[in-house]
Design a protein around this motif. Structure first.
Motif, short mmCIF file in Angstrom:
data_model
loop_
_atom_site.label_atom_id
_atom_site.label_comp_id
_atom_site.label_asym_id
_atom_site.label_seq_id
_atom_site.Cartn_x
_atom_site.Cartn_y
_atom_site.Cartn_z
N GLY A 9 0.87 -1.18 0.00
CA GLY A 9 0.00 0.00 0.00
C GLY A 9 0.90 1.22 0.00
O GLY A 9 1.70 1.40 0.92
N ASN A 10 0.81 2.00 -1.05
CA ASN A 10 1.63 3.23 -1.12
C ASN A 10 0.72 4.40 -0.76
O ASN A 10 -0.07 4.84 -1.59
N TRP A 11 0.85 4.86 0.46
CA TRP A 11 -0.03 5.95 0.92
C TRP A 11 0.30 7.28 0.26
O TRP A 11 -0.48 8.22 0.35
N LYS A 12 1.47 7.37 -0.35
CA LYS A 12 1.94 8.64 -0.92
C LYS A 12 1.90 9.73 0.16
O LYS A 12 2.10 9.41 1.34
N MET A 13 1.62 10.99 -0.19
CA MET A 13 1.63 12.05 0.83
C MET A 13 0.22 12.23 1.39
O MET A 13 -0.41 13.28 1.23
N GLY A 93 12.10 4.58 -7.09
CA GLY A 93 11.85 4.74 -8.51
C GLY A 93 10.39 4.88 -8.88
O GLY A 93 10.01 4.68 -10.04
N HIS A 94 9.56 5.26 -7.90
CA HIS A 94 8.15 5.47 -8.24
C HIS A 94 8.03 6.52 -9.34
O HIS A 94 8.82 7.46 -9.39
N SER A 95 7.03 6.38 -10.18
CA SER A 95 6.92 7.30 -11.32
C SER A 95 6.75 8.75 -10.87
O SER A 95 7.16 9.67 -11.58
N TYR A 164 5.50 -3.14 -11.60
CA TYR A 164 5.19 -2.57 -12.91
C TYR A 164 3.98 -1.67 -12.75
O TYR A 164 2.87 -2.14 -12.45
N GLU A 165 4.22 -0.37 -12.93
CA GLU A 165 3.14 0.61 -12.79
C GLU A 165 3.08 1.49 -14.03
O GLU A 165 3.84 2.47 -14.15
N PRO A 166 2.20 1.16 -14.98
CA PRO A 166 2.06 2.03 -16.14
C PRO A 166 1.59 3.41 -15.68
O PRO A 166 0.59 3.51 -14.97
N TRP A 168 0.11 5.80 -17.02
CA TRP A 168 -1.24 6.20 -17.46
C TRP A 168 -2.33 5.57 -16.61
O TRP A 168 -3.49 5.98 -16.67
N ALA A 169 -1.96 4.58 -15.81
CA ALA A 169 -2.97 3.91 -14.97
C ALA A 169 -2.92 4.41 -13.52
O ALA A 169 -3.79 4.05 -12.73
N ILE A 170 -1.93 5.22 -13.20
CA ILE A 170 -1.75 5.64 -11.81
C ILE A 170 -2.67 6.81 -11.47
O ILE A 170 -2.58 7.88 -12.09
N GLY A 171 -3.55 6.58 -10.53
CA GLY A 171 -4.42 7.65 -10.05
C GLY A 171 -5.45 8.12 -11.06
O GLY A 171 -6.08 9.16 -10.89
N THR A 172 -5.62 7.35 -12.14
CA THR A 172 -6.51 7.79 -13.22
C THR A 172 -7.84 7.03 -13.22
O THR A 172 -8.74 7.38 -13.97
N GLY A 209 0.73 -2.18 -10.48
CA GLY A 209 0.18 -1.02 -9.80
C GLY A 209 -0.44 -0.06 -10.79
O GLY A 209 0.05 0.12 -11.91
N GLY A 210 -1.54 0.56 -10.38
CA GLY A 210 -2.22 1.53 -11.24
C GLY A 210 -3.72 1.32 -11.13
O GLY A 210 -4.28 0.44 -11.77
N SER A 211 -4.36 2.13 -10.24
CA SER A 211 -5.81 2.10 -10.08
C SER A 211 -6.37 0.73 -9.71
O SER A 211 -7.47 0.38 -10.12
N VAL A 212 -5.59 -0.05 -8.95
CA VAL A 212 -6.12 -1.33 -8.47
C VAL A 212 -7.18 -1.05 -7.40
O VAL A 212 -6.99 -0.19 -6.53
N THR A 213 -8.28 -1.76 -7.49
CA THR A 213 -9.36 -1.62 -6.49
C THR A 213 -9.80 -3.01 -6.05
O THR A 213 -9.40 -4.02 -6.65
N PHE A 229 0.32 -6.59 -5.87
CA PHE A 229 -0.07 -5.24 -6.30
C PHE A 229 0.68 -4.19 -5.51
O PHE A 229 1.07 -4.42 -4.37
N LEU A 230 0.84 -3.03 -6.14
CA LEU A 230 1.25 -1.84 -5.40
C LEU A 230 0.08 -0.86 -5.56
O LEU A 230 -0.25 -0.43 -6.67
N VAL A 231 -0.55 -0.57 -4.44
CA VAL A 231 -1.85 0.11 -4.45
C VAL A 231 -1.69 1.52 -3.89
O VAL A 231 -1.11 1.70 -2.82
N GLY A 232 -2.21 2.50 -4.61
CA GLY A 232 -2.18 3.87 -4.11
C GLY A 232 -3.47 4.20 -3.38
O GLY A 232 -3.68 3.83 -2.23
N GLY A 233 -4.38 4.88 -4.08
CA GLY A 233 -5.61 5.39 -3.48
C GLY A 233 -6.37 4.39 -2.63
O GLY A 233 -6.80 4.69 -1.51
N ALA A 234 -6.52 3.17 -3.15
CA ALA A 234 -7.33 2.18 -2.44
C ALA A 234 -6.64 1.64 -1.19
O ALA A 234 -7.27 0.99 -0.36
O1 LIG Z 1 1.16 4.71 -7.82
C1 LIG Z 1 0.52 3.78 -7.37
C2 LIG Z 1 1.08 2.91 -6.32
O2 LIG Z 1 2.43 3.17 -6.14
C3 LIG Z 1 -0.85 3.50 -7.84
O3 LIG Z 1 -1.68 4.52 -7.42
P1 LIG Z 1 -3.27 4.36 -7.59
O4 LIG Z 1 -3.61 2.99 -7.05
O5 LIG Z 1 -3.86 5.47 -6.78
O6 LIG Z 1 -3.54 4.45 -9.06
#
Ligand SMILES: O=C(CO)COP(=O)(O)O
Length: 248
Positions: A9-13, A93-95, A164-166, A168-172, A209-213, A229-234
């Motif tokens: 789970g990548n909480w980011k900021m 190396g996160h995008s 692997y986090e495309p 275009w799929a991150i946070g979109t 990783g990329g908009s996994v729910t 998975f590497l999950v951001g928002g969820a």
């Molecule tokens: O960047 C991500 C995880 O590192 C993916 O983010 P989201 O799951 O919010 O698209």
């Protein structure tokens, strides 16, 4: 032996103590599949706090670090410091680091090398932009990014998870289809078998990783080369538990 599923789970900021308490309580309640490695990537300032409240079976990761142990690098943190507060992992190396903060392959590799040398485990992120995908350059880009990591990782592949986090799929909200993700994962594994070794290619875990729910995780997890998975928002929401349990 199969590869153990690993969900980050990548909480980011994001998050404050209240929200962190909620997230951790939700993870404690779970129940989390015991056959899955779970790692949460938390803002550096909360690493100690999270370590103090999270169960031992959940790994804690920093989201970045610098490439040397200590010194005049205002604002940076070192792998030694991450270890000192009890965390075992770092996401590198996160995008968002690559695009917003201008981190190039060489810098990411230097960070990976130093983090491994200091005994951290690493989630190393790669992935193409939409422009690169549309130009048919997905494989070229992810192979280039992975190639830069090979000398940095050396014989430490067992301490590394590839994500692997495309971009275009991150946070979109635009998740890669299971087939799109599987194709890139399989291509990466093949590249590793040719350029590193068959053993590494078989053993290394590749997260998507990329908009996994909670709704998309199961179908992705069923693909043979998707090992987590590497999950951001969820990862900030209760559905993170469903994502951890996607192979059940
Ligand atoms: O960047 C991500 C995880 O590192 C993916 O983010 P989201 O799951 O919010 O698209």
């Amino acid at each position: 032996m199969g590869r153990k599923f690993v969900v980050g789970g990548n909480w980011k900021m994001n998050g404050d103590k209240n929200q962190i308490n909620e997230i951790v309580n939700n993870l404690k309640k779970g129940p989390l599949d015991p056959n899955v490695d779970v790692v949460i990537g938390v803002p550096a300032i909360y690493l100690s706090y999270v370590k103090s409240i999270v169960p031992e079976n959940i790994g804690v990761a920093a989201q970045n670090c610098w490439k040397v142990t200590k010194g005049a690098f205002t604002g940076e943190i070192s792998p030694a410091m991450i270890k000192d507060v009890g965390a075992d992992w770092v996401i590198l190396g996160h995008s968002e680091r690559r695009t917003i903060f201008g981190e190039k392959d060489e810098l990411v590799a230097a960070k990976v090398a130093h983090a491994l040398e200091q005994g951290l485990k690493v989630i190393a992120c790669i992935g193409e932009t939409l422009e690169e995908r549309e130009a048919g350059k997905t494989e070229e880009v992810v192979f280039r990014q992975t190639k830069a990591l090979v000398p940095a990782i050396g014989s430490n592949w067992d301490k590394v998870v590839l994500a692997y986090e495309p971009v275009w799929a991150i946070g979109t909200g635009k998740t890669a289809t299971p087939q799109q993700a599987q194709d890139v994962h399989a291509a990466l594994r093949n590249w590793l078998s040719v350029n590193v070794s068959g053993d590494v290619a078989n053993a290394v875990r590749i997260q998507y990783g990329g908009s996994v729910t909670g709704a998309t995780a199961k179908e992705l997890a069923a693909r043979p080369d998707i090992d987590g998975f590497l999950v951001g928002g969820a990862s900030l929401k209760p559905e993170f538990v469903d994502i951890v349990n996607a192979t059940q």
